[in-house]
Scaffold this motif. Structure first.
Motif, PDB file in Angstrom:
ATOM      1  N   PHE A   1       0.840  -1.186   0.000  1.00 37.81           N
ATOM      2  CA  PHE A   1       0.000   0.000   0.000  1.00 37.81           C
ATOM      3  C   PHE A   1       0.883   1.246   0.000  1.00 37.81           C
ATOM      4  O   PHE A   1       1.102   1.876   1.032  1.00 37.81           O
ATOM      5  CB  PHE A   1      -0.934   0.007   1.217  1.00 37.81           C
ATOM      6  CG  PHE A   1      -2.340  -0.382   0.871  1.00 37.81           C
ATOM      7  CD1 PHE A   1      -3.268   0.573   0.493  1.00 37.81           C
ATOM      8  CD2 PHE A   1      -2.696  -1.713   0.875  1.00 37.81           C
ATOM      9  CE1 PHE A   1      -4.553   0.202   0.150  1.00 37.81           C
ATOM     10  CE2 PHE A   1      -3.981  -2.095   0.530  1.00 37.81           C
ATOM     11  CZ  PHE A   1      -4.915  -1.137   0.162  1.00 37.81           C
ATOM     12  N   PRO A   2       1.387   1.643  -1.171  1.00 37.07           N
ATOM     13  CA  PRO A   2       2.241   2.832  -1.245  1.00 37.07           C
ATOM     14  C   PRO A   2       1.536   4.099  -0.803  1.00 37.07           C
ATOM     15  O   PRO A   2       2.194   5.086  -0.471  1.00 37.07           O
ATOM     16  CB  PRO A   2       2.634   2.893  -2.728  1.00 37.07           C
ATOM     17  CG  PRO A   2       1.590   2.086  -3.439  1.00 37.07           C
ATOM     18  CD  PRO A   2       1.189   1.005  -2.488  1.00 37.07           C
ATOM     19  N   GLU A   3       0.182   4.082  -0.772  1.00 37.82           N
ATOM     20  CA  GLU A   3      -0.572   5.252  -0.310  1.00 37.82           C
ATOM     21  C   GLU A   3      -0.240   5.613   1.136  1.00 37.82           C
ATOM     22  O   GLU A   3      -0.455   6.748   1.559  1.00 37.82           O
ATOM     23  CB  GLU A   3      -2.078   4.989  -0.438  1.00 37.82           C
ATOM     24  CG  GLU A   3      -2.574   4.823  -1.857  1.00 37.82           C
ATOM     25  CD  GLU A   3      -2.533   3.373  -2.318  1.00 37.82           C
ATOM     26  OE1 GLU A   3      -3.177   3.076  -3.340  1.00 37.82           O
ATOM     27  OE2 GLU A   3      -1.860   2.552  -1.675  1.00 37.82           O
ATOM     28  N   LEU A   4       0.266   4.650   1.892  1.00 38.69           N
ATOM     29  CA  LEU A   4       0.603   4.894   3.296  1.00 38.69           C
ATOM     30  C   LEU A   4       2.031   5.393   3.491  1.00 38.69           C
ATOM     31  O   LEU A   4       2.376   5.856   4.578  1.00 38.69           O
ATOM     32  CB  LEU A   4       0.412   3.607   4.111  1.00 38.69           C
ATOM     33  CG  LEU A   4      -0.984   2.997   4.128  1.00 38.69           C
ATOM     34  CD1 LEU A   4      -0.987   1.747   5.003  1.00 38.69           C
ATOM     35  CD2 LEU A   4      -2.008   3.994   4.625  1.00 38.69           C
ATOM     36  N   ASP A   5       2.858   5.277   2.459  1.00 36.67           N
ATOM     37  CA  ASP A   5       4.254   5.681   2.594  1.00 36.67           C
ATOM     38  C   ASP A   5       4.360   7.160   2.929  1.00 36.67           C
ATOM     39  O   ASP A   5       3.684   8.004   2.345  1.00 36.67           O
ATOM     40  CB  ASP A   5       5.024   5.400   1.289  1.00 36.67           C
ATOM     41  CG  ASP A   5       5.184   3.921   1.018  1.00 36.67           C
ATOM     42  OD1 ASP A   5       5.087   3.128   1.974  1.00 36.67           O
ATOM     43  OD2 ASP A   5       5.423   3.550  -0.152  1.00 36.67           O
ATOM     44  N   GLY A   6       5.212   7.466   3.914  1.00 38.89           N
ATOM     45  CA  GLY A   6       5.407   8.846   4.337  1.00 38.89           C
ATOM     46  C   GLY A   6       4.440   9.297   5.405  1.00 38.89           C
ATOM     47  O   GLY A   6       4.589  10.392   5.949  1.00 38.89           O
ATOM     48  N   ARG A   7       3.461   8.466   5.736  1.00 38.51           N
ATOM     49  CA  ARG A   7       2.453   8.847   6.723  1.00 38.51           C
ATOM     50  C   ARG A   7       2.538   8.033   8.005  1.00 38.51           C
ATOM     51  O   ARG A   7       2.092   8.489   9.053  1.00 38.51           O
ATOM     52  CB  ARG A   7       1.062   8.729   6.120  1.00 38.51           C
ATOM     53  CG  ARG A   7       0.834   9.717   4.974  1.00 38.51           C
ATOM     54  CD  ARG A   7      -0.561   9.552   4.373  1.00 38.51           C
ATOM     55  NE  ARG A   7      -0.837  10.631   3.436  1.00 38.51           N
ATOM     56  CZ  ARG A   7      -0.481  10.613   2.151  1.00 38.51           C
ATOM     57  NH1 ARG A   7       0.166   9.568   1.673  1.00 38.51           N
ATOM     58  NH2 ARG A   7      -0.749  11.633   1.358  1.00 38.51           N
ATOM     59  N   PHE A   8       3.101   6.834   7.918  1.00 38.40           N
ATOM     60  CA  PHE A   8       3.199   5.959   9.077  1.00 38.40           C
ATOM     61  C   PHE A   8       4.572   5.308   9.117  1.00 38.40           C
ATOM     62  O   PHE A   8       5.240   5.164   8.097  1.00 38.40           O
ATOM     63  CB  PHE A   8       2.084   4.909   9.048  1.00 38.40           C
ATOM     64  CG  PHE A   8       0.725   5.539   8.964  1.00 38.40           C
ATOM     65  CD1 PHE A   8       0.084   5.964  10.106  1.00 38.40           C
ATOM     66  CD2 PHE A   8       0.130   5.773   7.736  1.00 38.40           C
ATOM     67  CE1 PHE A   8      -1.146   6.604  10.029  1.00 38.40           C
ATOM     68  CE2 PHE A   8      -1.085   6.409   7.643  1.00 38.40           C
ATOM     69  CZ  PHE A   8      -1.731   6.829   8.797  1.00 38.40           C
ATOM     70  N   ALA A   9       4.978   4.920  10.313  1.00 35.26           N
ATOM     71  CA  ALA A   9       6.347   4.465  10.538  1.00 35.26           C
ATOM     72  C   ALA A   9       6.482   2.955  10.333  1.00 35.26           C
ATOM     73  O   ALA A   9       6.097   2.160  11.191  1.00 35.26           O
ATOM     74  CB  ALA A   9       6.795   4.838  11.953  1.00 35.26           C
ATOM     75  N   VAL A  10       7.038   2.559   9.202  1.00 35.88           N
ATOM     76  CA  VAL A  10       7.389   1.161   8.959  1.00 35.88           C
ATOM     77  C   VAL A  10       8.674   0.866   9.722  1.00 35.88           C
ATOM     78  O   VAL A  10       9.613   1.650   9.675  1.00 35.88           O
ATOM     79  CB  VAL A  10       7.589   0.891   7.457  1.00 35.88           C
ATOM     80  CG1 VAL A  10       7.979  -0.567   7.223  1.00 35.88           C
ATOM     81  CG2 VAL A  10       6.326   1.250   6.673  1.00 35.88           C
ATOM     82  N   PHE A  11       8.722  -0.268  10.420  1.00 35.65           N
ATOM     83  CA  PHE A  11       9.918  -0.543  11.223  1.00 35.65           C
ATOM     84  C   PHE A  11      10.358  -2.003  11.210  1.00 35.65           C
ATOM     85  O   PHE A  11      11.307  -2.374  11.893  1.00 35.65           O
ATOM     86  CB  PHE A  11       9.711  -0.087  12.671  1.00 35.65           C
ATOM     87  CG  PHE A  11       8.631  -0.828  13.427  1.00 35.65           C
ATOM     88  CD1 PHE A  11       8.955  -1.801  14.364  1.00 35.65           C
ATOM     89  CD2 PHE A  11       7.291  -0.535  13.212  1.00 35.65           C
ATOM     90  CE1 PHE A  11       7.970  -2.470  15.065  1.00 35.65           C
ATOM     91  CE2 PHE A  11       6.302  -1.189  13.923  1.00 35.65           C
ATOM     92  CZ  PHE A  11       6.636  -2.163  14.851  1.00 35.65           C
ATOM     93  N   GLY A  12       9.712  -2.837  10.410  1.00 36.68           N
ATOM     94  CA  GLY A  12      10.117  -4.235  10.355  1.00 36.68           C
ATOM     95  C   GLY A  12       9.274  -5.004   9.358  1.00 36.68           C
ATOM     96  O   GLY A  12       8.457  -4.428   8.625  1.00 36.68           O
ATOM     97  N   LYS A  13       9.464  -6.318   9.333  1.00 37.67           N
ATOM     98  CA  LYS A  13       8.695  -7.159   8.428  1.00 37.67           C
ATOM     99  C   LYS A  13       8.582  -8.571   8.991  1.00 37.67           C
ATOM    100  O   LYS A  13       9.353  -8.978   9.874  1.00 37.67           O
ATOM    101  CB  LYS A  13       9.338  -7.204   7.039  1.00 37.67           C
ATOM    102  CG  LYS A  13      10.668  -7.935   6.977  1.00 37.67           C
ATOM    103  CD  LYS A  13      11.203  -8.016   5.548  1.00 37.67           C
ATOM    104  CE  LYS A  13      10.330  -8.877   4.670  1.00 37.67           C
ATOM    105  NZ  LYS A  13      10.914  -9.097   3.321  1.00 37.67           N
TER     106      LYS A  13
END
Length: 236
Positions: free
Chosen positions: A199-211
């Motif tokens: 969901f690239p729409e979320l990029d820059g808005r929420f903190a991704v920190f792992g997988k």
């Protein structure tokens, strides 16, 4: 999960809150959490040591967490170099046992796979134990997003310029882990979500920190009210 509106494709992401899809390239997440009460000020100097400049738990190493759920095991890899405060916070909560016996309270799979959200504050026993032992209050952490070209993450603001979004180090792809928050950018606390698709729409808005590095088949099986039996820090 409730229906997506025909034109806006609204998908629920938290209690009394929704994701709203107005255009393919625009999305806003509102999570029904208490607003931020404050976070440590972080200097902008690219050479500072983040972990010595904040009172929040902080880790710059890669960390590993095993989520033992009622559906099976899910193993996470967390990227402290890209999100040291977010990872430090998550590991601290894991080690305090605050994810044990917590439910997955949002699962969105219709009309297409979206995400599962875990870390519901209200435990299965209906007790809320999430308080910072140092302050006696709920801990909030700043929005933390690292660009590939910067030595340090950006704090406390969304990344919205298209050139910068393309430069984000950790993006919202299937199997990636990110922090849920309210409309206030510095309001992430306990709840997290795992993406069922990119969901690239979320990029820059929420903190991704792992997988998720193993058990994505288990993630796909999770439904609302499934739960984490135990979350524990493990070796790689």
């Amino acid at each position: 999960m409730k229906e997506f509106k025909k034109r806006n494709k609204i998908a629920k992401i938290s209690n009394n809150s929704t994701y709203r899809f107005f255009q393919p390239v625009y999305i806003v997440l509102i999570v029904n959490l208490i607003l931020i009460t404050g976070c440590s000020a972080l200097k902008k100097n690219e050479n500072i040591d983040i972990c010595s400049s904040t009172k929040s738990p902080c880790l710059t190493s890669n960390e590993y967490v095993l989520l033992i759920t009622n559906k099976g095991n899910i193993k996470l890899e967390l990227y402290g170099k890209s999100a040291p405060i977010t990872v430090g916070n998550f590991i601290d909560l894991v080690e305090k046992g605050l994810y044990n016996k917590t439910i997955f309270n949002r699962v969105i799979k219709q009309p297409y796979p979206f995400l599962i959200r875990g870390g519901e504050n209200n435990l299965i026993e209906n007790k809320n134990n999430f308080l910072d032992t140092k302050t006696g209050k709920i801990r909030y952490i700043p929005l933390e997003i690292k660009l590939k070209t910067n030595n340090l993450p950006t704090y406390g603001k969304e990344i919205d310029a298209s050139s910068q979004i393309n430069n984000i180090e950790l993006k919202h792809k299937r199997s990636y882990l990110s922090m849920a928050r309210s409309k206030a950018v510095n309001s992430a606390s306990l709840q997290f979500y795992i993406l069922l698709k990119s969901f690239p729409e979320l990029d820059g808005r929420f903190a991704v920190f792992g997988k998720v590095i193993s058990g994505m088949n288990i993630v796909d099986l999770i439904e609302e009210e499934d739960f984490i039996i135990e979350a524990k820090r493990v070796d790689s």
